[in-house]
Design a protein around this motif. Structure first.
Motif, PDB file in Angstrom:
ATOM      1  N   ILE A  87    -127.733 -72.849  76.426  1.00 59.17           N
ATOM      2  CA  ILE A  87    -128.602 -73.880  75.859  1.00 59.17           C
ATOM      3  C   ILE A  87    -128.693 -73.742  74.342  1.00 59.17           C
ATOM      4  N   GLY A  88    -128.756 -72.491  73.871  1.00 53.93           N
ATOM      5  CA  GLY A  88    -128.788 -72.283  72.425  1.00 53.93           C
ATOM      6  C   GLY A  88    -127.520 -72.764  71.740  1.00 53.93           C
ATOM      7  N   LEU A  90    -125.485 -75.125  72.910  1.00 50.23           N
ATOM      8  CA  LEU A  90    -125.485 -76.586  72.974  1.00 50.23           C
ATOM      9  C   LEU A  90    -126.432 -77.183  71.943  1.00 50.23           C
ATOM     10  N   ALA A  91    -127.624 -76.585  71.790  1.00 50.63           N
ATOM     11  CA  ALA A  91    -128.581 -77.090  70.801  1.00 50.63           C
ATOM     12  C   ALA A  91    -128.029 -76.959  69.384  1.00 50.63           C
ATOM     13  N   ALA A  92    -127.325 -75.851  69.116  1.00 44.49           N
ATOM     14  CA  ALA A  92    -126.738 -75.684  67.784  1.00 44.49           C
ATOM     15  C   ALA A  92    -125.662 -76.731  67.516  1.00 44.49           C
ATOM     16  N   ILE A  94    -125.459 -79.762  68.898  1.00 37.57           N
ATOM     17  CA  ILE A  94    -126.123 -81.060  68.706  1.00 37.57           C
ATOM     18  C   ILE A  94    -126.766 -81.148  67.328  1.00 37.57           C
ATOM     19  N   PHE A  95    -127.390 -80.054  66.897  1.00 30.45           N
ATOM     20  CA  PHE A  95    -128.082 -80.086  65.602  1.00 30.45           C
ATOM     21  C   PHE A  95    -127.107 -80.267  64.454  1.00 30.45           C
ATOM     22  N   TRP A 226    -135.880 -88.423  79.492  1.00 28.80           N
ATOM     23  CA  TRP A 226    -136.927 -87.654  78.846  1.00 28.80           C
ATOM     24  C   TRP A 226    -138.206 -88.499  78.835  1.00 28.80           C
TER      25      TRP A 226
END
Length: 258
Positions: A87-88, A90-92, A94-95, A226
């Motif tokens: 998840i980290g 993937l979040a990086a 996306i960011f 969401w």
């Protein structure tokens, strides 16, 4: 008288040396010891127990067997840590690729078409609210889905509710929505008195809460659903029927959850 010649016997040198024995003094197969006869010493030692040297040793504990619960716990922790890492990552991604920004909301205007107390002490209210939604993202779109709820509260009591329309908001888009809210409050005599007293000060606090299901679109990928949670605090001058309400100040907070 002439001396008689004396003859002395001379030993033969070969006869003086005794002949070497051709047979060994000790027969083959017999043992020789400087301390004596081994058979005799062996017989003497039979009366005493043989000396044995003891070597100290320590008892090792048997290896402990891990229970199934500990194994399951270890595997579960490993999977959780792996999911957090993924998840980290993937979040990086996306960011740094999409540069996401939170949408912004504001309440621009509000009007009341119905706000009266009936004989059964029930309060009927109909509001019309203009809400502006801004999407500041360059590569992210927002799908507003059905099932949203928008409510207006005064001192913790719900006055009216409604829903936002279903639509798609593109990149860097600003959309103004006109939402109708209706509601009925039972036993509202005390609430109306408190509201009238608050109107004399010219400052009536209202809370507006919205729960909106959305789907975020990253490029060409549409993600799971969401929920946007929006809370706005409003201060208006009064709540009177057939009157355009003047909003003195407002502030909205936004957050989301799965």
């Amino acid at each position: 008288m002439a001396d008689h010649q004396r003859i002395h016997p001379v030993q033969d040198p070969e006869a003086a040396v005794p002949p070497r024995p051709t047979a060994p003094l000790v027969s083959r197969g017999s043992s020789h010891s400087e301390r004596g006869d081994p058979e005799a010493s062996r017989n003497n030692n039979n009366n005493y127990p043989p000396y044995q040297r003891t070597i100290p040793y320590s008892y090792s504990k048997p290896p402990k067997k891990r229970s199934c619960f500990k194994k399951c716990l270890c595997w579960t922790l490993c999977l959780v840590i792996l999911q957090i890492i993924l998840i980290g990552i993937l979040a990086a991604i996306i960011f740094f690729v999409f540069r996401p920004k939170l949408p912004k909301y504001s309440v621009d205007s509000m009007s009341i078409t119905q706000f009266n107390l009936n004989n059964d002490n029930s309060l009927y209210a109909t509001f019309n609210v203009n809400i502006t939604a801004r999407n500041p993202n360059k590569k992210i779109g927002i799908y507003y889905e059905n099932g949203s709820r928008l409510r207006v509260y005064f001192q913790g009591t719900e006055l009216c509710e409604g829903s936002l329309p279903k639509f798609y908001q593109g990149h860097r888009n600003t959309t103004v929505m006109n939402v109708n809210l209706t509601g009925q409050t039972q036993d509202a005599a005390g609430l109306l008195q408190s509201l009238q007293a608050q109107q004399q000060t010219g400052n009536v606090p209202l809370n507006l809460r919205a729960r909106v299901p959305v789907r975020v679109k990253l490029g060409g990928l549409k993600l799971m659903k969401w929920k946007f949670l929006v809370r706005c605090r409003l201060n208006v001058d009064s709540l009177a029927q057939d009157n355009t309400i003047r909003i003195r100040d407002s502030s909205c907070k936004f957050r989301f959850r799965l």
